[in-house]
Scaffold this motif. Structure first.
Motif, PDB file in Angstrom:
ATOM      1  N   ILE A  84      20.585   2.530 -11.018  1.00 39.09           N
ATOM      2  CA  ILE A  84      20.383   1.077 -11.022  1.00 39.09           C
ATOM      3  C   ILE A  84      20.364   0.562  -9.588  1.00 39.09           C
ATOM      4  CG2 ILE A  84      21.530  -1.102 -11.581  1.00 39.09           C
ATOM      5  CD1 ILE A  84      22.318   0.135 -14.265  1.00 39.09           C
ATOM      6  N   GLU A  85      21.245   1.111  -8.767  1.00 38.90           N
ATOM      7  CA  GLU A  85      21.313   0.696  -7.361  1.00 38.90           C
ATOM      8  C   GLU A  85      19.979   0.936  -6.644  1.00 38.90           C
ATOM      9  OE1 GLU A  85      23.701   2.042  -3.323  1.00 38.90           O
ATOM     10  OE2 GLU A  85      24.619   2.478  -5.256  1.00 38.90           O
ATOM     11  N   ASN A  86      19.389   2.118  -6.835  1.00 44.35           N
ATOM     12  CA  ASN A  86      18.106   2.409  -6.186  1.00 44.35           C
ATOM     13  C   ASN A  86      16.963   1.586  -6.776  1.00 44.35           C
ATOM     14  OD1 ASN A  86      19.033   4.130  -4.228  1.00 44.35           O
ATOM     15  ND2 ASN A  86      18.318   6.002  -5.222  1.00 44.35           N
ATOM     16  N   ALA A  87      16.994   1.346  -8.092  1.00 45.85           N
ATOM     17  CA  ALA A  87      15.951   0.520  -8.715  1.00 45.85           C
ATOM     18  C   ALA A  87      15.984  -0.889  -8.134  1.00 45.85           C
ATOM     19  CB  ALA A  87      16.134   0.484 -10.233  1.00 45.85           C
ATOM     20  N   LEU A  88      17.194  -1.434  -7.967  1.00 49.83           N
ATOM     21  CA  LEU A  88      17.328  -2.771  -7.373  1.00 49.83           C
ATOM     22  C   LEU A  88      16.935  -2.760  -5.894  1.00 49.83           C
ATOM     23  CD1 LEU A  88      20.611  -4.032  -9.061  1.00 49.83           C
ATOM     24  CD2 LEU A  88      18.277  -4.863  -9.470  1.00 49.83           C
ATOM     25  N   LYS A  89      17.221  -1.655  -5.210  1.00 44.98           N
ATOM     26  CA  LYS A  89      16.819  -1.538  -3.810  1.00 44.98           C
ATOM     27  C   LYS A  89      15.291  -1.513  -3.703  1.00 44.98           C
ATOM     28  CE  LYS A  89      17.808   0.986   0.406  1.00 44.98           C
ATOM     29  NZ  LYS A  89      18.557   2.064   1.048  1.00 44.98           N
ATOM     30  N   LEU A  90      14.637  -0.773  -4.593  1.00 51.35           N
ATOM     31  CA  LEU A  90      13.166  -0.758  -4.621  1.00 51.35           C
ATOM     32  C   LEU A  90      12.620  -2.160  -4.860  1.00 51.35           C
ATOM     33  CD1 LEU A  90      12.317   2.486  -6.615  1.00 51.35           C
ATOM     34  CD2 LEU A  90      11.493   1.919  -4.327  1.00 51.35           C
ATOM     35  N   SER A  91      13.269  -2.893  -5.753  1.00 49.85           N
ATOM     36  CA  SER A  91      12.833  -4.256  -6.047  1.00 49.85           C
ATOM     37  C   SER A  91      12.965  -5.148  -4.814  1.00 49.85           C
ATOM     38  CB  SER A  91      13.650  -4.819  -7.215  1.00 49.85           C
ATOM     39  OG  SER A  91      13.148  -6.077  -7.587  1.00 49.85           O
ATOM     40  N   LYS A  92      14.044  -4.989  -4.077  1.00 51.06           N
ATOM     41  CA  LYS A  92      14.254  -5.767  -2.846  1.00 51.06           C
ATOM     42  C   LYS A  92      13.200  -5.404  -1.795  1.00 51.06           C
ATOM     43  CE  LYS A  92      16.735  -7.909   0.512  1.00 51.06           C
ATOM     44  NZ  LYS A  92      15.780  -8.620   1.305  1.00 51.06           N
ATOM     45  N   ILE A  93      12.942  -4.113  -1.644  1.00 48.20           N
ATOM     46  CA  ILE A  93      11.923  -3.654  -0.695  1.00 48.20           C
ATOM     47  C   ILE A  93      10.570  -4.246  -1.082  1.00 48.20           C
ATOM     48  CG2 ILE A  93      10.595  -1.622   0.032  1.00 48.20           C
ATOM     49  CD1 ILE A  93      13.281  -0.035  -0.180  1.00 48.20           C
ATOM     50  N   PHE A  94      10.247  -4.207  -2.381  1.00 49.61           N
ATOM     51  CA  PHE A  94       8.965  -4.737  -2.848  1.00 49.61           C
ATOM     52  C   PHE A  94       8.874  -6.238  -2.568  1.00 49.61           C
ATOM     53  CE2 PHE A  94       5.923  -6.321  -5.989  1.00 49.61           C
ATOM     54  CZ  PHE A  94       4.848  -5.516  -5.669  1.00 49.61           C
ATOM     55  N   SER A  95       9.951  -6.952  -2.834  1.00 49.20           N
ATOM     56  CA  SER A  95       9.979  -8.394  -2.571  1.00 49.20           C
ATOM     57  C   SER A  95       9.757  -8.687  -1.088  1.00 49.20           C
ATOM     58  CB  SER A  95      11.316  -8.980  -3.035  1.00 49.20           C
ATOM     59  OG  SER A  95      11.387 -10.349  -2.743  1.00 49.20           O
ATOM     60  N   ASP A  96      10.439  -7.943  -0.226  1.00 50.84           N
ATOM     61  CA  ASP A  96      10.257  -8.121   1.219  1.00 50.84           C
ATOM     62  C   ASP A  96       8.809  -7.831   1.620  1.00 50.84           C
ATOM     63  OD1 ASP A  96      12.911  -8.832   1.525  1.00 50.84           O
ATOM     64  OD2 ASP A  96      13.536  -6.902   2.371  1.00 50.84           O
ATOM     65  N   MET A  97       8.238  -6.767   1.054  1.00 53.09           N
ATOM     66  CA  MET A  97       6.853  -6.404   1.361  1.00 53.09           C
ATOM     67  C   MET A  97       5.908  -7.530   0.938  1.00 53.09           C
ATOM     68  SD  MET A  97       4.741  -2.920   0.369  1.00 53.09           S
ATOM     69  CE  MET A  97       4.964  -3.089  -1.384  1.00 53.09           C
ATOM     70  N   MET A  98       6.151  -8.125  -0.242  1.00 54.69           N
ATOM     71  CA  MET A  98       5.291  -9.200  -0.734  1.00 54.69           C
ATOM     72  C   MET A  98       5.394 -10.457   0.136  1.00 54.69           C
ATOM     73  SD  MET A  98       3.398  -8.296  -3.227  1.00 54.69           S
ATOM     74  CE  MET A  98       3.225  -6.783  -2.317  1.00 54.69           C
ATOM     75  N   GLN A  99       6.548 -10.648   0.756  1.00 57.86           N
ATOM     76  CA  GLN A  99       6.743 -11.811   1.620  1.00 57.86           C
ATOM     77  C   GLN A  99       6.305 -11.544   3.053  1.00 57.86           C
ATOM     78  OE1 GLN A  99      10.694 -13.612   1.088  1.00 57.86           O
ATOM     79  NE2 GLN A  99      10.804 -12.484  -0.846  1.00 57.86           N
ATOM     80  N   GLY A 100       5.744 -10.357   3.291  1.00 60.34           N
ATOM     81  CA  GLY A 100       5.275 -10.020   4.626  1.00 60.34           C
ATOM     82  C   GLY A 100       6.400  -9.721   5.606  1.00 60.34           C
ATOM     83  N   LYS A 101       7.599  -9.472   5.083  1.00 63.93           N
ATOM     84  CA  LYS A 101       8.749  -9.160   5.937  1.00 63.93           C
ATOM     85  C   LYS A 101       8.767  -7.667   6.238  1.00 63.93           C
ATOM     86  CE  LYS A 101      11.862 -12.582   3.819  1.00 63.93           C
ATOM     87  NZ  LYS A 101      13.107 -12.686   3.022  1.00 63.93           N
ATOM     88  N   ASP A 102       9.487  -7.300   7.292  1.00 65.70           N
ATOM     89  CA  ASP A 102       9.751  -5.887   7.530  1.00 65.70           C
ATOM     90  C   ASP A 102      10.632  -5.407   6.384  1.00 65.70           C
ATOM     91  OD1 ASP A 102       8.379  -5.835   9.923  1.00 65.70           O
ATOM     92  OD2 ASP A 102      10.157  -6.241  11.132  1.00 65.70           O
ATOM     93  N   TYR A 103      10.392  -4.199   5.944  1.00 69.51           N
ATOM     94  CA  TYR A 103      11.190  -3.705   4.827  1.00 69.51           C
ATOM     95  C   TYR A 103      11.722  -2.309   5.114  1.00 69.51           C
ATOM     96  CZ  TYR A 103       6.653  -1.640   3.632  1.00 69.51           C
ATOM     97  OH  TYR A 103       5.462  -0.974   3.678  1.00 69.51           O
ATOM     98  N   ASP A 104      12.824  -2.019   4.455  1.00 69.96           N
ATOM     99  CA  ASP A 104      13.496  -0.733   4.572  1.00 69.96           C
ATOM    100  C   ASP A 104      12.607   0.310   3.899  1.00 69.96           C
ATOM    101  OD1 ASP A 104      15.190   1.411   4.445  1.00 69.96           O
ATOM    102  OD2 ASP A 104      16.799   0.379   3.376  1.00 69.96           O
ATOM    103  N   ASP A 105      12.193   1.322   4.645  1.00 72.70           N
ATOM    104  CA  ASP A 105      11.290   2.310   4.047  1.00 72.70           C
ATOM    105  C   ASP A 105      11.954   3.679   3.868  1.00 72.70           C
ATOM    106  OD1 ASP A 105      11.377   3.056   6.659  1.00 72.70           O
ATOM    107  OD2 ASP A 105       9.223   2.938   7.020  1.00 72.70           O
ATOM    108  N   ASP A 106      13.278   3.676   3.629  1.00 74.22           N
ATOM    109  CA  ASP A 106      13.933   4.967   3.437  1.00 74.22           C
ATOM    110  C   ASP A 106      13.746   5.512   2.017  1.00 74.22           C
ATOM    111  OD1 ASP A 106      15.692   3.155   2.255  1.00 74.22           O
ATOM    112  OD2 ASP A 106      17.490   4.264   2.842  1.00 74.22           O
ATOM    113  N   LEU A 107      13.262   4.692   1.098  1.00 70.09           N
ATOM    114  CA  LEU A 107      12.895   5.183  -0.232  1.00 70.09           C
ATOM    115  C   LEU A 107      11.376   5.326  -0.285  1.00 70.09           C
ATOM    116  CD1 LEU A 107      15.116   3.053  -2.660  1.00 70.09           C
ATOM    117  CD2 LEU A 107      15.372   5.461  -2.103  1.00 70.09           C
ATOM    118  N   ASP A 108      10.904   6.400  -0.898  1.00 68.43           N
ATOM    119  CA  ASP A 108       9.460   6.636  -0.996  1.00 68.43           C
ATOM    120  C   ASP A 108       8.841   5.623  -1.961  1.00 68.43           C
ATOM    121  OD1 ASP A 108       6.893   7.661  -1.038  1.00 68.43           O
ATOM    122  OD2 ASP A 108       7.416   9.352  -2.334  1.00 68.43           O
ATOM    123  N   LEU A 109       7.916   4.832  -1.472  1.00 72.44           N
ATOM    124  CA  LEU A 109       7.274   3.814  -2.309  1.00 72.44           C
ATOM    125  C   LEU A 109       6.086   4.360  -3.090  1.00 72.44           C
ATOM    126  CD1 LEU A 109       7.336   0.752   0.117  1.00 72.44           C
ATOM    127  CD2 LEU A 109       8.970   1.360  -1.659  1.00 72.44           C
ATOM    128  N   GLY A 110       5.562   5.491  -2.695  1.00 71.75           N
ATOM    129  CA  GLY A 110       4.432   6.072  -3.405  1.00 71.75           C
ATOM    130  C   GLY A 110       3.282   5.081  -3.531  1.00 71.75           C
TER     131      GLY A 110
END
Length: 145
Positions: A84-110
């Protein structure tokens, strides 16, 4: 690779997920979330099996534009087997990406990276994030029950 080639590749990935959605369907005895985007008519019905702090399986049904449906396909693929923690982290990364922010890329986004161009079109960001909002709501629901 030039920007035009990358853009074309990303379009192909998005259209592949739209025409051949992964994880389409409904899971029985699961966390269920229905969400819609009234602005453009996108709808999603997300079902997830969450056991021992992990998203064991996820499926979706819905209708909408290529961006919303391909995002749901990519999202369900990405969260299956994740904590659940990683799923929520992916969601946060995706949200940051959609807002044009720098995002944490330590998880593979594929394939999810293919959607990063959506951030240039503010009217389409809600399309791309609908499934992810459903994921967050589903996890919240499962934790409160």
């Amino acid at each position: 690779m030039s920007f035009n080639n990358l853009d074309s590749l990303y379009r192909q990935v998005i259209m592949d997920h739209y025409k051949n959605p992964r994880n389409k369907g409904v899971l029985e005895d699961s966390v269920t979330v229905d969400m819609n985007n009234p602005t453009c008519g996108d709808r999603i019905h997300l079902t997830m099996k969450i056991e021992d702090g992990k998203v064991v399986d996820a499926k979706f049904e819905g209708e909408g534009c290529s961006i919303s449906m391909s995002s749901a396909s990519m999202m369900t693929n990405a969260i299956k087997g994740q904590t659940i923690e990683n799923a929520l982290k992916l969601s946060k990364i995706f949200s940051d990406m959609m807002q044009g922010k720098d995002y944490d890329d330590d998880l593979d986004l594929g394939d999810i990276e293919a959607l990063q161009g959506v951030s240039k079109f503010p009217a389409r960001i809600k399309c791309a994030t609908l499934a992810w909002k459903a994921l967050e709501k589903g996890i919240q629901t499962s934790e409160n029950s």
